[in-house]
Design a protein around this motif. Structure first.
Motif, PDB file in Angstrom:
ATOM      1  N   ASP A   1       0.833  -1.200   0.000  1.00  0.00           N
ATOM      2  CA  ASP A   1       0.000   0.000   0.000  1.00  0.00           C
ATOM      3  C   ASP A   1       0.871   1.255   0.000  1.00  0.00           C
ATOM      4  O   ASP A   1       0.601   2.229  -0.714  1.00  0.00           O
ATOM      5  CB  ASP A   1      -0.912  -0.025   1.224  1.00  0.00           C
ATOM      6  CG  ASP A   1      -1.972   1.070   1.193  1.00  0.00           C
ATOM      7  OD1 ASP A   1      -2.361   1.477   0.088  1.00  0.00           O
ATOM      8  OD2 ASP A   1      -2.392   1.517   2.267  1.00  0.00           O
TER       9      ASP A   1
ATOM     10  N   GLY B   1       2.521   3.000  -3.247  1.00  0.00           N
ATOM     11  CA  GLY B   1       1.852   4.030  -4.033  1.00  0.00           C
ATOM     12  C   GLY B   1       2.293   5.419  -3.651  1.00  0.00           C
ATOM     13  O   GLY B   1       2.387   6.314  -4.505  1.00  0.00           O
ATOM     14  N   ASP B   2       2.570   5.658  -2.368  1.00  0.00           N
ATOM     15  CA  ASP B   2       3.032   6.966  -1.903  1.00  0.00           C
ATOM     16  C   ASP B   2       4.504   7.180  -2.243  1.00  0.00           C
ATOM     17  O   ASP B   2       4.924   8.283  -2.619  1.00  0.00           O
ATOM     18  CB  ASP B   2       2.858   7.090  -0.386  1.00  0.00           C
ATOM     19  CG  ASP B   2       1.400   7.010   0.048  1.00  0.00           C
ATOM     20  OD1 ASP B   2       0.518   7.171  -0.824  1.00  0.00           O
ATOM     21  OD2 ASP B   2       1.154   6.784   1.238  1.00  0.00           O
TER      22      ASP B   2
ATOM     23  N   ASN C   1       4.776   5.321  -7.056  1.00  0.00           N
ATOM     24  CA  ASN C   1       3.620   5.924  -7.737  1.00  0.00           C
ATOM     25  C   ASN C   1       2.445   4.954  -7.639  1.00  0.00           C
ATOM     26  O   ASN C   1       2.628   3.768  -7.305  1.00  0.00           O
ATOM     27  CB  ASN C   1       3.933   6.290  -9.196  1.00  0.00           C
ATOM     28  CG  ASN C   1       4.327   5.086 -10.041  1.00  0.00           C
ATOM     29  OD1 ASN C   1       3.676   4.054  -9.995  1.00  0.00           O
ATOM     30  ND2 ASN C   1       5.412   5.232 -10.811  1.00  0.00           N
ATOM     31  N   PRO C   2       1.224   5.402  -7.929  1.00  0.00           N
ATOM     32  CA  PRO C   2       0.039   4.542  -7.785  1.00  0.00           C
ATOM     33  C   PRO C   2       0.093   3.288  -8.655  1.00  0.00           C
ATOM     34  O   PRO C   2      -0.460   2.258  -8.269  1.00  0.00           O
ATOM     35  CB  PRO C   2      -1.114   5.466  -8.222  1.00  0.00           C
ATOM     36  CG  PRO C   2      -0.617   6.843  -7.919  1.00  0.00           C
ATOM     37  CD  PRO C   2       0.855   6.800  -8.235  1.00  0.00           C
ATOM     38  N   ARG C   3       0.724   3.357  -9.829  1.00  0.00           N
ATOM     39  CA  ARG C   3       0.809   2.168 -10.678  1.00  0.00           C
ATOM     40  C   ARG C   3       1.594   1.059  -9.988  1.00  0.00           C
ATOM     41  O   ARG C   3       1.224  -0.113 -10.041  1.00  0.00           O
ATOM     42  CB  ARG C   3       1.459   2.508 -12.020  1.00  0.00           C
ATOM     43  CG  ARG C   3       0.592   3.332 -12.954  1.00  0.00           C
ATOM     44  CD  ARG C   3       1.224   3.445 -14.328  1.00  0.00           C
ATOM     45  NE  ARG C   3       2.533   4.074 -14.285  1.00  0.00           N
ATOM     46  CZ  ARG C   3       2.743   5.399 -14.286  1.00  0.00           C
ATOM     47  NH1 ARG C   3       1.679   6.210 -14.311  1.00  0.00           N
ATOM     48  NH2 ARG C   3       3.948   5.906 -14.254  1.00  0.00           N
TER      49      ARG C   3
ATOM     50  N   LYS D   1       1.892   0.629  -6.836  1.00  0.00           N
ATOM     51  CA  LYS D   1       1.047   0.077  -5.769  1.00  0.00           C
ATOM     52  C   LYS D   1       0.156  -1.031  -6.321  1.00  0.00           C
ATOM     53  O   LYS D   1       0.058  -2.111  -5.727  1.00  0.00           O
ATOM     54  CB  LYS D   1       0.184   1.179  -5.153  1.00  0.00           C
ATOM     55  CG  LYS D   1      -0.843   0.651  -4.150  1.00  0.00           C
ATOM     56  CD  LYS D   1      -1.747   1.763  -3.634  1.00  0.00           C
ATOM     57  CE  LYS D   1      -2.855   1.188  -2.768  1.00  0.00           C
ATOM     58  NZ  LYS D   1      -3.754   2.240  -2.234  1.00  0.00           N
ATOM     59  N   SER D   2      -0.493  -0.782  -7.441  1.00  0.00           N
ATOM     60  CA  SER D   2      -1.389  -1.782  -8.032  1.00  0.00           C
ATOM     61  C   SER D   2      -0.625  -3.045  -8.416  1.00  0.00           C
ATOM     62  O   SER D   2      -1.080  -4.166  -8.161  1.00  0.00           O
ATOM     63  CB  SER D   2      -2.091  -1.194  -9.260  1.00  0.00           C
ATOM     64  OG  SER D   2      -2.867  -0.066  -8.909  1.00  0.00           O
TER      65      SER D   2
ATOM     66  N   GLU E   1      -7.390  -3.501   1.252  1.00  0.00           N
ATOM     67  CA  GLU E   1      -6.732  -2.387   0.567  1.00  0.00           C
ATOM     68  C   GLU E   1      -7.091  -2.370  -0.922  1.00  0.00           C
ATOM     69  O   GLU E   1      -7.326  -1.313  -1.508  1.00  0.00           O
ATOM     70  CB  GLU E   1      -5.222  -2.475   0.767  1.00  0.00           C
ATOM     71  CG  GLU E   1      -4.808  -2.156   2.216  1.00  0.00           C
ATOM     72  CD  GLU E   1      -3.351  -2.447   2.507  1.00  0.00           C
ATOM     73  OE1 GLU E   1      -2.673  -3.031   1.635  1.00  0.00           O
ATOM     74  OE2 GLU E   1      -2.879  -2.099   3.612  1.00  0.00           O
TER      75      GLU E   1
ATOM     76  N   SER F   1      -9.308   0.498  -2.808  1.00  0.00           N
ATOM     77  CA  SER F   1      -8.745   1.157  -3.996  1.00  0.00           C
ATOM     78  C   SER F   1      -9.696   1.075  -5.181  1.00  0.00           C
ATOM     79  O   SER F   1      -9.731   1.966  -6.031  1.00  0.00           O
ATOM     80  CB  SER F   1      -7.399   0.507  -4.365  1.00  0.00           C
ATOM     81  OG  SER F   1      -6.449   0.678  -3.339  1.00  0.00           O
TER      82      SER F   1
ATOM     83  N   GLU G   1       9.522   1.203 -13.298  1.00  0.00           N
ATOM     84  CA  GLU G   1       8.948   2.373 -12.625  1.00  0.00           C
ATOM     85  C   GLU G   1       9.868   2.844 -11.495  1.00  0.00           C
ATOM     86  O   GLU G   1      10.094   4.049 -11.301  1.00  0.00           O
ATOM     87  CB  GLU G   1       7.567   2.030 -12.055  1.00  0.00           C
ATOM     88  CG  GLU G   1       6.515   1.676 -13.094  1.00  0.00           C
ATOM     89  CD  GLU G   1       5.816   2.905 -13.656  1.00  0.00           C
ATOM     90  OE1 GLU G   1       6.247   4.027 -13.368  1.00  0.00           O
ATOM     91  OE2 GLU G   1       4.820   2.724 -14.395  1.00  0.00           O
TER      92      GLU G   1
END
Length: 564
Positions: free
Chosen positions: A118, A121-122, A125-127, A129-130, A432, A436, A553
């Motif tokens: 989780d 993402g912070d 980046n959010p990608r 995180k996924s 989570e 999301s 990334e």
């Protein structure tokens, strides 16, 4: 080589490493703050977020990360000889595994006790995180299903362990009630609970429990169902009711078992009958890179980042507790893995009965490890350790039947700890993911736990009533688990880079683990394709693509930070 010398050298090395490298990381790299408020205080809820004494939390953390991992990995890796496995355990645990576990816990402590997936993402980046959450879900899916089979197999192979393992539950609940409701000493009552548990071991030694087949269900299949029901209940209860007290008992059990094993080594001090190196073992894959995905727990394991950031960080009372729990816990697991190497490589030489014949010395080892095919089975891994360990402990004058039961309970208890901790972690991950995806109803405690358990149950019975369906994906488990470790180190490295802290101490382990797991996955994919194992090939290919995407990334973010 004498086994006593190996054990002594490893113990000294770990003690020195904790007080030098571990202290350096705590003070200079992660900058532990004794005055910082932890999530257990700021987010206290009495269920998952509970400030816990570090000795109690150490018991939970260690028994959760250990499980049977530091047993099954070394028990098969010794087929390449004891030296390669031992060197990887020592170097990996000190410079990689302990850094990984400690770093994961510190990041979570600084981010409200959230899981590292989780937090990615912070930090990145959010990608990412996924991508990370998908890999974590798959890894935990395998852990829950496979460890259910592991415990069921232990019950089937060692029926003497059934009564002690199940009776440990009411003893643990009683311990939790006395400590948290009555305010009694956790040390005093922990010792009493452990004595009670050992009394049940004496009972189990003479009252084995064998389940009959039930229709299309084998005994293992029945145990898998019962264990997953238990995992559902245990993972939804407040941590103070069952999880913490049961793990605290297991921590005492671990200390006693390790003390008995070390005393057994001192008394019997068997020579290593395993070869120093055996790179031509029949049917065995290449040592490099397969060694690094075969021995995970004991060196470095991606599952640990989920425990460190998923449950332990939510219960940590002070940041200063993170070094003994995160870094120290991994070193103790490394020591356990060293003992397993000695049990399989030396203890087994004290006597191995096979097909009515008693083998000793080198011949005993050769019978157990005749080829990769004979050594890699789940039963063979457990039997190699239990036999070798029982031989050494029996040298103290204890009855062989009791020692065998003690070791069977030791294996099953730790696997059970991993099972319900993994189920709880999967609940967090499902929650989570659900939040999301804007489906909060599925993120609540019981729906999320139902998804965690039911998906594992479907995988377990995908092969029929034997409950062993998850073992079909076992060839992927090692690589996925180690990939998780490399990706966790990637997130930690980016976090440190953003704080302008030297990243070399996490970056080198990160590069090594990602490279080794990518190499091992490539070998696996070629093998899966050649043998038309299309399910394994498809899942492996998808995971490899997710890994490449996430690494790309992370590199982009690191380059941007360097250019600033």
């Amino acid at each position: 080589m004498n086994s006593l010398i190996l054990a002594a050298l490893a113990a000294v090395l770990y003690i020195v490493a904790y007080h030098t490298y571990g202290r350096f990381l705590a003070r200079k790299i992660f900058k532990v703050d004794p005055n910082a408020k932890c999530p257990s205080e700021t987010h206290h809820d009495g269920i998952d977020f509970v400030a816990t004494d570090k000795t109690v939390l150490f018991g939970h953390h260690f028994t959760s990360i250990a499980g049977t991992g530091p047993i099954v990995g070394p028990a098969i890796a010794i087929i390449w000889g004891w030296a390669p496995a031992l060197v990887w355990i020592l170097v990996g645990s000190i410079l990689m595994g302990a850094v990984h576990d400690f770093g994961s816990m510190m990041i979570s402590l600084r981010h409200e006790g959230r899981t590292i997936g989780d937090i990615a993402g912070d930090i990145v980046n959010p990608r990412v995180k996924s991508l990370f959450m998908l890999i974590i879900f798959f890894a935990l899916w395998l852990v829950v299903a496979i460890f259910g089979v592991v415990i069921a197999a232990v019950f089937s192979i060692f029926p003497e362990s059934v009564i002690p393992v199940w009776l440990q539950l009411p003893i643990a609940i009683w311990l939790g009630f006395m400590v948290y409701k009555k305010g009694k000493s956790h040390i005093t009552f922990g010792i009493i609970a452990t004595v009670l548990m050992y009394a049940t071991i004496m009972l189990g030694a003479y009252l084995p429990v064998k389940l009959p087949e039930l229709g299309f269900l084998s005994d293992v299949g029945i145990w898998v169902i019962l264990l997953l029901i238990y995992a559902y209940v245990a993972s939804t209860l407040p941590v103070t009711v069952l999880l913490q007290p049961r793990d605290y008992i297991n921590a005492f059990q671990l200390c006693i078992a390790m003390a008995l094993l070390l005393l057994g080594i001192v008394v019997t001090h068997p020579p290593m009958v395993a070869p120093v190196a055996n790179l031509g073992a029949e049917g065995a894959p290449n040592l490099i890179p397969i060694l690094f995905i075969t021995v995970a727990c004991g060196a470095i394991s991606g599952f640990h980042c989920l425990v460190s950031s998923g449950t332990s960080s939510k219960q940590c009372d002070l940041e200063t507790s993170a070094q003994p729990i995160g870094y120290g816990g991994m070193l103790l697991e490394g020591m356990l893995a060293v003992i397993v190497i000695i049990a399989c490589g030396a203890g087994i030489g004290l006597g191995l009965e096979k097909d009515g014949t008693l083998y000793t010395g080198v011949e005993a080892f050769n019978q157990q490890y005749a080829s990769w095919a004979t050594a890699k089975g789940l039963g063979a891994k457990i039997a190699a350790f239990v036999t070798g360990a029982a031989n050494m402990v029996s040298g103290l004058g204890l009855p062989k039947e009791v020692v065998l039961t003690l070791m069977g309970v030791f294996v099953a208890s730790f696997a059970a700890t991993t099972l319900d901790t993994a189920t709880r972690l999967q609940r967090y991950i499902v929650s989570e993911i659900a939040n999301s995806c804007n489906v909060p109803a599925l993120g609540k405690k019981h729906p999320a736990t139902f998804i965690a358990v039911s998906t594992a149950l479907l995988l377990a019975f995908s092969s029929g009533g034997d409950g062993k369906g998850a073992l079909a994906l076992w060839p992927l488990f090692g690589a996925v688990n180690q990939l998780l470790g490399g990706l966790a180190l990637l997130v930690i490295t980016v976090w440190l880079a953003k704080k302008k802290v030297p990243v070399i101490f996490t970056a080198i382990p990160m590069v090594f683990m990602i490279a080794m797991t990518a190499w091992a996955m490539k070998i696996n994919l070629v093998d899966f394709h050649a043998n038309a194992q299309w399910l394994l090939f498809g899942i492996g290919a998808i995971i490899s693509l997710l890994q490449a995407w996430m690494v790309a990334e992370g590199i982009i973010v690191l380059v941007r930070l360097k250019l600033k």
